[in-house]
Design a protein around this motif. Sequence first.
Motif, PDB file in Angstrom:
ATOM      1  N   LYS A   1      42.024  33.598  38.411  1.00 55.28           N
ATOM      2  CA  LYS A   1      41.357  33.623  39.702  1.00 55.28           C
ATOM      3  C   LYS A   1      42.196  34.468  40.646  1.00 55.28           C
ATOM      4  O   LYS A   1      43.414  34.600  40.454  1.00 55.28           O
ATOM      5  CB  LYS A   1      41.187  32.212  40.269  1.00 55.28           C
ATOM      6  N   CYS A   2      41.568  35.019  41.656  1.00 56.97           N
ATOM      7  CA  CYS A   2      42.258  35.877  42.613  1.00 56.97           C
ATOM      8  C   CYS A   2      43.476  35.161  43.180  1.00 56.97           C
ATOM      9  O   CYS A   2      43.380  34.032  43.667  1.00 56.97           O
ATOM     10  CB  CYS A   2      41.287  36.264  43.729  1.00 56.97           C
ATOM     11  N   GLY A   3      44.639  35.788  43.079  1.00 61.01           N
ATOM     12  CA  GLY A   3      45.895  35.193  43.527  1.00 61.01           C
ATOM     13  C   GLY A   3      46.774  34.708  42.390  1.00 61.01           C
ATOM     14  O   GLY A   3      47.976  34.504  42.579  1.00 61.01           O
ATOM     15  N   ASP A   4      46.191  34.533  41.196  1.00 56.91           N
ATOM     16  CA  ASP A   4      46.972  34.096  40.034  1.00 56.91           C
ATOM     17  C   ASP A   4      47.798  35.266  39.476  1.00 56.91           C
ATOM     18  O   ASP A   4      47.546  36.434  39.775  1.00 56.91           O
ATOM     19  CB  ASP A   4      46.047  33.595  38.917  1.00 56.91           C
TER      20      ASP A   4
ATOM     21  N   ILE B   1      34.172  40.566  39.577  1.00 57.41           N
ATOM     22  CA  ILE B   1      34.313  41.687  40.516  1.00 57.41           C
ATOM     23  C   ILE B   1      35.759  41.795  40.982  1.00 57.41           C
ATOM     24  O   ILE B   1      36.336  42.894  41.041  1.00 57.41           O
ATOM     25  CB  ILE B   1      33.377  41.495  41.728  1.00 57.41           C
ATOM     26  N   ASP B   2      36.378  40.662  41.314  1.00 56.69           N
ATOM     27  CA  ASP B   2      37.789  40.681  41.739  1.00 56.69           C
ATOM     28  C   ASP B   2      38.668  41.284  40.653  1.00 56.69           C
ATOM     29  O   ASP B   2      39.573  42.082  40.929  1.00 56.69           O
ATOM     30  CB  ASP B   2      38.265  39.263  42.077  1.00 56.69           C
ATOM     31  N   SER B   3      38.419  40.908  39.414  1.00 54.47           N
ATOM     32  CA  SER B   3      39.205  41.430  38.302  1.00 54.47           C
ATOM     33  C   SER B   3      38.975  42.925  38.110  1.00 54.47           C
ATOM     34  O   SER B   3      39.926  43.702  37.956  1.00 54.47           O
ATOM     35  CB  SER B   3      38.862  40.676  37.017  1.00 54.47           C
ATOM     36  N   LEU B   4      37.717  43.339  38.126  1.00 55.93           N
ATOM     37  CA  LEU B   4      37.399  44.758  37.921  1.00 55.93           C
ATOM     38  C   LEU B   4      38.023  45.636  38.998  1.00 55.93           C
ATOM     39  O   LEU B   4      38.581  46.701  38.715  1.00 55.93           O
ATOM     40  CB  LEU B   4      35.882  44.952  37.916  1.00 55.93           C
ATOM     41  N   GLN B   5      37.946  45.187  40.249  1.00 58.83           N
ATOM     42  CA  GLN B   5      38.489  45.997  41.345  1.00 58.83           C
ATOM     43  C   GLN B   5      40.014  46.021  41.307  1.00 58.83           C
ATOM     44  O   GLN B   5      40.629  47.057  41.580  1.00 58.83           O
ATOM     45  CB  GLN B   5      37.978  45.467  42.679  1.00 58.83           C
ATOM     46  N   LEU B   6      40.622  44.899  40.943  1.00 62.43           N
ATOM     47  CA  LEU B   6      42.077  44.846  40.845  1.00 62.43           C
ATOM     48  C   LEU B   6      42.590  45.737  39.713  1.00 62.43           C
ATOM     49  O   LEU B   6      43.498  46.561  39.902  1.00 62.43           O
ATOM     50  CB  LEU B   6      42.532  43.401  40.600  1.00 62.43           C
ATOM     51  N   THR B   7      41.992  45.604  38.541  1.00 62.29           N
ATOM     52  CA  THR B   7      42.500  46.331  37.370  1.00 62.29           C
ATOM     53  C   THR B   7      42.137  47.814  37.413  1.00 62.29           C
ATOM     54  O   THR B   7      42.730  48.608  36.681  1.00 62.29           O
ATOM     55  CB  THR B   7      41.973  45.699  36.071  1.00 62.29           C
TER      56      THR B   7
ATOM     57  N   HIS C   1      32.798  45.018  49.233  1.00 61.81           N
ATOM     58  CA  HIS C   1      32.085  46.301  49.307  1.00 61.81           C
ATOM     59  C   HIS C   1      31.137  46.473  48.112  1.00 61.81           C
ATOM     60  O   HIS C   1      31.063  47.542  47.512  1.00 61.81           O
ATOM     61  CB  HIS C   1      33.070  47.471  49.395  1.00 61.81           C
ATOM     62  N   VAL C   2      30.423  45.394  47.798  1.00 61.03           N
ATOM     63  CA  VAL C   2      29.498  45.391  46.674  1.00 61.03           C
ATOM     64  C   VAL C   2      28.066  45.319  47.191  1.00 61.03           C
ATOM     65  O   VAL C   2      27.722  44.428  47.970  1.00 61.03           O
ATOM     66  CB  VAL C   2      29.762  44.190  45.737  1.00 61.03           C
ATOM     67  N   LYS C   3      27.220  46.258  46.755  1.00 62.83           N
ATOM     68  CA  LYS C   3      25.800  46.207  47.065  1.00 62.83           C
ATOM     69  C   LYS C   3      25.089  45.351  46.015  1.00 62.83           C
ATOM     70  O   LYS C   3      25.513  45.273  44.862  1.00 62.83           O
ATOM     71  CB  LYS C   3      25.203  47.607  47.087  1.00 62.83           C
ATOM     72  N   LEU C   4      23.979  44.749  46.428  1.00 62.49           N
ATOM     73  CA  LEU C   4      23.202  43.881  45.555  1.00 62.49           C
ATOM     74  C   LEU C   4      21.816  44.455  45.357  1.00 62.49           C
ATOM     75  O   LEU C   4      21.238  45.036  46.283  1.00 62.49           O
ATOM     76  CB  LEU C   4      23.088  42.481  46.169  1.00 62.49           C
ATOM     77  N   CYS C   5      21.268  44.266  44.173  1.00 56.83           N
ATOM     78  CA  CYS C   5      19.913  44.720  43.890  1.00 56.83           C
ATOM     79  C   CYS C   5      19.348  43.852  42.772  1.00 56.83           C
ATOM     80  O   CYS C   5      19.951  43.745  41.701  1.00 56.83           O
ATOM     81  CB  CYS C   5      19.914  46.187  43.478  1.00 56.83           C
ATOM     82  N   ALA C   6      18.197  43.224  43.035  1.00 59.84           N
ATOM     83  CA  ALA C   6      17.544  42.384  42.031  1.00 59.84           C
ATOM     84  C   ALA C   6      16.349  43.130  41.445  1.00 59.84           C
ATOM     85  O   ALA C   6      15.898  44.144  41.980  1.00 59.84           O
ATOM     86  CB  ALA C   6      17.098  41.073  42.657  1.00 59.84           C
ATOM     87  N   LEU C   7      15.856  42.606  40.341  1.00 63.06           N
ATOM     88  CA  LEU C   7      14.682  43.172  39.670  1.00 63.06           C
ATOM     89  C   LEU C   7      13.867  42.026  39.103  1.00 63.06           C
ATOM     90  O   LEU C   7      14.424  41.080  38.540  1.00 63.06           O
ATOM     91  CB  LEU C   7      15.120  44.121  38.559  1.00 63.06           C
TER      92      LEU C   7
ATOM     93  N   PHE D   1      27.089  32.720  39.696  1.00 62.32           N
ATOM     94  CA  PHE D   1      27.475  33.852  40.531  1.00 62.32           C
ATOM     95  C   PHE D   1      28.888  33.716  41.090  1.00 62.32           C
ATOM     96  O   PHE D   1      29.469  34.701  41.545  1.00 62.32           O
ATOM     97  CB  PHE D   1      26.432  34.078  41.625  1.00 62.32           C
ATOM     98  N   ASP D   2      29.462  32.522  41.033  1.00 61.12           N
ATOM     99  CA  ASP D   2      30.898  32.396  41.341  1.00 61.12           C
ATOM    100  C   ASP D   2      31.703  33.142  40.273  1.00 61.12           C
ATOM    101  O   ASP D   2      32.702  33.803  40.579  1.00 61.12           O
ATOM    102  CB  ASP D   2      31.323  30.928  41.379  1.00 61.12           C
ATOM    103  N   GLU D   3      31.268  33.044  39.022  1.00 54.59           N
ATOM    104  CA  GLU D   3      31.933  33.776  37.939  1.00 54.59           C
ATOM    105  C   GLU D   3      31.774  35.285  38.137  1.00 54.59           C
ATOM    106  O   GLU D   3      32.705  36.058  37.886  1.00 54.59           O
ATOM    107  CB  GLU D   3      31.359  33.343  36.588  1.00 54.59           C
ATOM    108  N   ILE D   4      30.609  35.711  38.604  1.00 55.28           N
ATOM    109  CA  ILE D   4      30.390  37.138  38.828  1.00 55.28           C
ATOM    110  C   ILE D   4      31.288  37.647  39.950  1.00 55.28           C
ATOM    111  O   ILE D   4      31.837  38.760  39.861  1.00 55.28           O
ATOM    112  CB  ILE D   4      28.898  37.411  39.085  1.00 55.28           C
ATOM    113  N   LEU D   5      31.507  36.857  40.981  1.00 61.26           N
ATOM    114  CA  LEU D   5      32.474  37.228  42.022  1.00 61.26           C
ATOM    115  C   LEU D   5      33.877  37.344  41.432  1.00 61.26           C
ATOM    116  O   LEU D   5      34.633  38.260  41.759  1.00 61.26           O
ATOM    117  CB  LEU D   5      32.473  36.189  43.145  1.00 61.26           C
ATOM    118  N   ARG D   6      34.239  36.399  40.551  1.00 56.30           N
ATOM    119  CA  ARG D   6      35.559  36.434  39.915  1.00 56.30           C
ATOM    120  C   ARG D   6      35.723  37.710  39.095  1.00 56.30           C
ATOM    121  O   ARG D   6      36.780  38.360  39.122  1.00 56.30           O
ATOM    122  CB  ARG D   6      35.729  35.199  39.023  1.00 56.30           C
TER     123      ARG D   6
END
Length: 219
Positions: A176-179, A158-164, A62-68, A151-156
């Motif tokens: 990583k998600c699941g650890d 996001i998983d941490s921010l939403q979980l915590t 549920h993340v929106k993207l926006c570039a500049l 951007f794999d790190e940025i996904l990781r």
Amino acid sequence: MVNLGDIFPDFDAETTIGNFKFHDYIKDSWTILFSHPADYTPVCTTELSRVAELEPEFKKRHVKLCALSCDDVESHHGWIKDIEAYGAPHTITYPIISDKTRKLAVKLGMVDPDEKDVAGMPLTARAVFIIGPDKKLKLSILYPATTGRNFDEILRVIDSLQLTANHKVATPVDWKCGDKCMVVPSVKVEDEKHIFPKGVETINVPSGKCYLRKTPQPT
């Protein structure tokens, strides 16, 4: 410069999908705003193509993207054709903001002093801003113009921010998600069983302090 926990500034944006106010675009979603030095640059093209490839993963979260980027919208539209053709073709559906005056780059503190365009104008650094549903800045990363992002790190992240944001845990190094996660220090030992029904493992250390506590990732 925006600090963690600040309400992210609202601004009028001229973009490839039409003009909008930034807060109206993000509404109550998680949002990533990521900046680029200029159109038709090699590293930026690879990054925007990768984001398009990963867009389904961001949507799952549920993340929106926006570039500049520091060129006009007409230039962006021409550049998008190259981005979509690069590598495995992917359609660009997220907006790219025009910041040809560098006004936003300066306001948000993302000017790279060491890199300039052919006219001698400073380039925008590769910033990443992750904004929560409350419109507060949750994380920022600033890369120089010469270094592409992972951007794999940025996904990781996001998983941490939403979980915590929803559980009394922190994510340890290389998580990583699941650890397993770390129990935050504010949780009292007597409350562990109630908060973490999957159990808590306390790691013994020479200090004898019981501050290293692991628990399976809450769901």
